[in-house]
Write an enzyme that holds these catalytic residues in place. Structure first.
Site, PDB file in Angstrom:
ATOM      1  N   LYS A 173     -14.384 -15.679  22.859  1.00 46.97           N
ATOM      2  CA  LYS A 173     -14.401 -14.463  23.691  1.00 46.97           C
ATOM      3  C   LYS A 173     -15.172 -13.386  22.929  1.00 46.97           C
ATOM      4  O   LYS A 173     -15.025 -13.259  21.716  1.00 46.97           O
ATOM      5  CB  LYS A 173     -12.985 -13.988  24.011  1.00 46.97           C
ATOM      6  CG  LYS A 173     -12.960 -12.674  24.804  1.00 46.97           C
ATOM      7  CD  LYS A 173     -11.603 -12.375  25.398  1.00 46.97           C
ATOM      8  CE  LYS A 173     -10.613 -11.742  24.470  1.00 46.97           C
ATOM      9  NZ  LYS A 173     -11.056 -10.456  23.880  1.00 46.97           N
ATOM     10  N   ASP A 185      -8.205 -11.111  18.558  1.00 50.73           N
ATOM     11  CA  ASP A 185      -8.348 -10.357  17.305  1.00 50.73           C
ATOM     12  C   ASP A 185      -7.265  -9.282  17.217  1.00 50.73           C
ATOM     13  O   ASP A 185      -7.162  -8.573  16.211  1.00 50.73           O
ATOM     14  CB  ASP A 185      -9.763  -9.777  17.143  1.00 50.73           C
ATOM     15  CG  ASP A 185     -10.148  -8.829  18.259  1.00 50.73           C
ATOM     16  OD1 ASP A 185      -9.373  -8.669  19.217  1.00 50.73           O
ATOM     17  OD2 ASP A 185     -11.252  -8.245  18.177  1.00 50.73           O
ATOM     18  N   SER A 186      -6.407  -9.224  18.259  1.00 51.91           N
ATOM     19  CA  SER A 186      -5.182  -8.420  18.162  1.00 51.91           C
ATOM     20  C   SER A 186      -4.305  -8.951  17.032  1.00 51.91           C
ATOM     21  O   SER A 186      -3.345  -8.292  16.627  1.00 51.91           O
ATOM     22  CB  SER A 186      -4.421  -8.430  19.489  1.00 51.91           C
ATOM     23  OG  SER A 186      -4.265  -9.758  19.963  1.00 51.91           O
ATOM     24  N   GLU A 245      -9.962  -5.227  30.740  1.00 53.13           N
ATOM     25  CA  GLU A 245      -8.816  -4.564  30.110  1.00 53.13           C
ATOM     26  C   GLU A 245      -8.739  -3.096  30.506  1.00 53.13           C
ATOM     27  O   GLU A 245      -9.716  -2.351  30.385  1.00 53.13           O
ATOM     28  CB  GLU A 245      -8.923  -4.710  28.576  1.00 53.13           C
ATOM     29  CG  GLU A 245      -7.750  -4.074  27.840  1.00 53.13           C
ATOM     30  CD  GLU A 245      -7.624  -4.507  26.384  1.00 53.13           C
ATOM     31  OE1 GLU A 245      -8.376  -5.402  25.938  1.00 53.13           O
ATOM     32  OE2 GLU A 245      -6.759  -3.937  25.695  1.00 53.13           O
ATOM     33  N   GLU A 253     -16.525  -9.189  23.187  1.00 54.62           N
ATOM     34  CA  GLU A 253     -16.425  -7.893  23.855  1.00 54.62           C
ATOM     35  C   GLU A 253     -17.813  -7.310  24.120  1.00 54.62           C
ATOM     36  O   GLU A 253     -18.653  -7.294  23.216  1.00 54.62           O
ATOM     37  CB  GLU A 253     -15.634  -6.904  22.973  1.00 54.62           C
ATOM     38  CG  GLU A 253     -14.180  -7.299  22.792  1.00 54.62           C
ATOM     39  CD  GLU A 253     -13.387  -6.254  22.004  1.00 54.62           C
ATOM     40  OE1 GLU A 253     -13.918  -5.158  21.719  1.00 54.62           O
ATOM     41  OE2 GLU A 253     -12.216  -6.543  21.688  1.00 54.62           O
ATOM     42  N   ASP A 277     -11.214 -15.166  19.793  1.00 51.30           N
ATOM     43  CA  ASP A 277     -12.006 -13.937  19.768  1.00 51.30           C
ATOM     44  C   ASP A 277     -13.041 -13.972  18.653  1.00 51.30           C
ATOM     45  O   ASP A 277     -12.710 -14.335  17.516  1.00 51.30           O
ATOM     46  CB  ASP A 277     -11.080 -12.735  19.498  1.00 51.30           C
ATOM     47  CG  ASP A 277     -10.879 -11.886  20.729  1.00 51.30           C
ATOM     48  OD1 ASP A 277     -11.789 -11.817  21.571  1.00 51.30           O
ATOM     49  OD2 ASP A 277      -9.778 -11.296  20.845  1.00 51.30           O
TER      50      ASP A 277
END
Ligand code: KIV
Length: 261
Positions: A110, A41-42, A179, A112, A80
């Protein structure tokens, strides 16, 4: 590449190389070299120019992931789950994860977070979708953290992270991204879970590494955190190529005879 092979790589001590990618062309160039490709999602920052990852949507992630999947003939593609797509309810999380896999053709998602989102992770795994966890600096929580600084420096946060990693491992996550945390803590986590641990700004003792493609290619000159290595300097090359093209157009040397029909 399969999630089973990614797990075997930890068992055999082979390091796992992962990069982000957001389109077909760059994916087809990096595919052979890496084991996993993350449609991060970057993309919200790198592709869309936002300051945060928060605005990107499920539809936008699916659009980008489709191109990546077409370019990835070898690497495992992980997408993401964007902010807001798994926090509301387990049902909503499973529905969004299914949409991402069904409509993009990617192999895994993925997510978070740790214990707080464990039920969502469990439900997605029960639906047959492999999940990569993400702990430490989780950019979707930037407003809660108040920035992008090093996480888990203090004992309490470090212990929570270790506990979260064990929960994600027990829930069946096929790997976990860590991270921006101290290298010694990342080493402890990697030793204490069965699944592979992929680091970004987490030292060298993890089972693999991930970087944002545009950052490691040196395309984002303004961003140079301590953990980032530039493996190329494409910003310079692209600027020079654009200037050379523009000059050639303006002095009429492009196109020449051979370049014309
Ligand atoms: O979105 C992303 O690119 C990521 C990596 C930094 C791990 O989550």
């Amino acid at each position: 590449m399969t999630t089973a092979k990614i797990r075997q790589m930890k068992a055999s001590g082979e390091k796992i190389a992962m990069l982000t990618s957001y389109d077909y062309t760059l994916t087809s160039l990096i595919d052979d070299a890496v084991d996993m490709i993350l449609v991060g999602d970057s993309a919200s920052n790198v592709v869309c120019g936002n300051s945060y990852t928060l605005p990107i949507t499920v539809d936008e992630m699916i659009f980008l992931a489709r191109g990546v999947v077409r370019g990835a003939k070898h690497a495992l593609v992980v997408v993401d789950m964007p902010f807001g797509s798994y926090q509301v309810s387990e049902e909503d999380a499973v529905r969004n994860a299914i949409r991402i896999i069904k409509e993009s053709g990617a192999e895994a998602v993925k997510i978070e977070g740790g214990e707080e989102i464990l039920p969502a992770i469990q439900h997605i795994i029960q639906a047959g979708i492999p999940v990569c966890g993400h702990l430490g600096l989780t950019p979707q929580s930037v407003n809660q953290f108040g920035g992008y600084g090093l996480r888990a420096k203090e004992e309490a946060e470090a212990e929570k992270l270790l506990h979260d990693a064990q929960l994600l491992d027990q829930a069946g996550c096929f790997c976990i991204v860590l991270e921006k945390i101290p290298a010694a803590l990342a080493a402890r986590v990697a030793q204490s879970v069965h699944c592979p641990v992929i680091g970004i700004g987490a030292g060298s003792a993890t089972d693999g590494q991930v970087l944002v493609l545009h950052d490691m290619l040196g395309m984002n000159e303004g961003f140079k955190p301590k953990f980032l290595r530039h493996f190329a300097h494409l910003a310079q090359d692209i600027r020079q190529a654009a200037a050379a093209y523009s000059q050639a157009v303006k002095d009429s040397s492009f196109p020449n005879q051979e370049e014309s029909y």
